[in-house]
Enzyme design. Structure first.
Site, PDB file in Angstrom:
ATOM      1  N   ASP A  34       0.801  -1.253   0.000  1.00 20.48           N
ATOM      2  CA  ASP A  34       0.000   0.000   0.000  1.00 20.48           C
ATOM      3  C   ASP A  34       0.828   1.294   0.000  1.00 20.48           C
ATOM      4  O   ASP A  34       0.475   2.259   0.718  1.00 20.48           O
ATOM      5  CB  ASP A  34      -0.964   0.011   1.197  1.00 20.48           C
ATOM      6  CG  ASP A  34      -1.939  -1.152   1.180  1.00 20.48           C
ATOM      7  OD1 ASP A  34      -1.863  -1.977   0.256  1.00 20.48           O
ATOM      8  OD2 ASP A  34      -2.764  -1.249   2.115  1.00 20.48           O
ATOM      9  N   LYS A  50      -6.692  -4.799  -3.092  1.00 21.72           N
ATOM     10  CA  LYS A  50      -7.310  -5.487  -1.947  1.00 21.72           C
ATOM     11  C   LYS A  50      -8.314  -4.574  -1.238  1.00 21.72           C
ATOM     12  O   LYS A  50      -8.008  -3.427  -0.927  1.00 21.72           O
ATOM     13  CB  LYS A  50      -6.228  -5.976  -0.979  1.00 21.72           C
ATOM     14  CG  LYS A  50      -5.388  -4.864  -0.351  1.00 21.72           C
ATOM     15  CD  LYS A  50      -4.353  -5.459   0.583  1.00 21.72           C
ATOM     16  CE  LYS A  50      -3.536  -4.425   1.284  1.00 21.72           C
ATOM     17  NZ  LYS A  50      -4.283  -3.540   2.193  1.00 21.72           N
ATOM     18  N   CYS A 108      -2.122  -2.516   7.721  1.00 18.75           N
ATOM     19  CA  CYS A 108      -2.141  -3.435   6.585  1.00 18.75           C
ATOM     20  C   CYS A 108      -0.911  -4.340   6.529  1.00 18.75           C
ATOM     21  O   CYS A 108      -0.997  -5.484   6.075  1.00 18.75           O
ATOM     22  CB  CYS A 108      -2.298  -2.654   5.287  1.00 18.75           C
ATOM     23  SG  CYS A 108      -3.951  -1.927   5.161  1.00 18.75           S
TER      24      CYS A 108
END
Ligand code: TIU
Length: 220
Positions: A24, A129, A162
Site C-alpha cells: 500500500d 485489496k 495493513c
C-alpha cells in the site's frame, strides 16, 4: 539455505522461494489531501521511507526475485466496501468521497495510485485489496503458490495495520515472514515499535525483522 541477519535470530531462505511484498505505498497514505491525512495523520513519516523502499525493491529486481505490490482500494460502486469500514474512524473524507486527489481509495483514481517513485514494473503482480490484509478477497494466495514462494519479505504502510495484518495472514498460511524495519512506517512511532516487538517476540511468533541493508546483504 541462505541467511539474512535478523531479529530475533537469523532468517533462513532459499533464493528461488523468496519474494518481496510491498504493502500500500499509495498516494492516499503518503500525500496531503489523501485518506491518511483525512484521518488526521502526519503523512510526512510515510514519505520519508520512500527512498528506502525503492532501494529494497531495486535490490530484489537486481537479484531477479519477484516483487509484489498491494493497493488498498475499492470498486467505484462501493460493492466491496462494508458500511462498517466506510464509516469507521470519523475521517474528514470517507472512502469513496471526492477529495483533492479524486475519489478516496477507489480503483483508478489519482490518489489511489502507487507513488511514482515506486511504480510497479510491467509484469510485476499488483494486488488490489478491499481489506487490510492482502489475502482477503484477492488472488494473492494463488499468486504466491504459482510463484512457489515460501519466504516473504515485507515493506510498506502502515506497519500496524495493513502490513501486520497481511504478515499475520501469511504466517498462518505457512509462509516465513520478515519485515524490513526501515522500509515500513506508521503514523504513530509507538505503534510501529510495538508492532515490530510483537512480530519477533516469543521466538519469531509472527516473523522476523531486519534492516533493508541486512536484507540486501542476505540476497546479494
Ligand atoms: N494500508 C493501511 O495500512 N491502511 C490504513 O488504513 N492504515 C492506517 O493506518 N490507517
Amino acid at each position: 539455505m541462505a541467511e539474512i541477519d535478523a531479529q530475533p535470530f537469523a532468517f533462513g531462505f532459499k533464493l528461488d522461494t523468496l519474494a518481496l511484498v510491498v504493502i500500500d505505498m499509495q498516494r492516499d497514505f503518503a500525500e496531503p489531501g489523501g485518506f491518511g491525512a483525512s484521518l488526521g495523520n502526519d503523512v510526512s513519516r510515510v514519505t520519508a521511507i520512500v527512498p528506502t523502499v525503492k532501494k529494497l525493491i531495486e535490490g530484489f529486481r537486481d537479484a531477479g526475485l519477484p516483487v509484489i505490490h498491494t493497493m488498498e482500494c475499492h470498486r467505484a460502486d462501493l460493492s466491496d466496501l462494508p458500511p462498517a469500514k466506510r464509516n469507521r474512524g470519523n475521517p474528514s473524507i470517507r472512502i469513496g468521497d471526492v477529495g483533492p486527489m479524486g475519489r478516496v481509495l477507489i480503483v483508478g483514481e489519482p490518489g489511489t495510485a502507487i507513488l511514482d517513485e515506486l511504480t510497479p514494473l510491467p509484469g510485476e503482480i499488483v494486488i488490489e485489496k478491499p481489506g487490510k490484509g492482502a489475502f482477503y478477497a484477492t488472488s494473492f494466495g494463488d499468486d504466491l503458490r504459482r510463484l512457489g514462494a515460501q519466504q516473504l519479505v515485507f515493506a510498506g504502510v502502515t506497519t500496524e495495520v495493513c502490513v501486520q495484518t497481511t504478515m499475520r495472514e501469511a504466517n498462518d498460511r505457512g509462509y516465513e515472514c520478515l519485515l524490513a524495519e526501515d522500509a515500513t512506517e506508521s503514523y504513530f512511532p509507538e505503534f510501529k515499535a510495538a508492532a515490530l516487538a510483537m512480530i519477533r517476540a516469543q521466538g519469531a511468533i509472527v516473523g522476523w525483522t531486519a534492516t533493508t541493508d541486512q536484507v540486501l546483504q542476505g540476497i546479494a
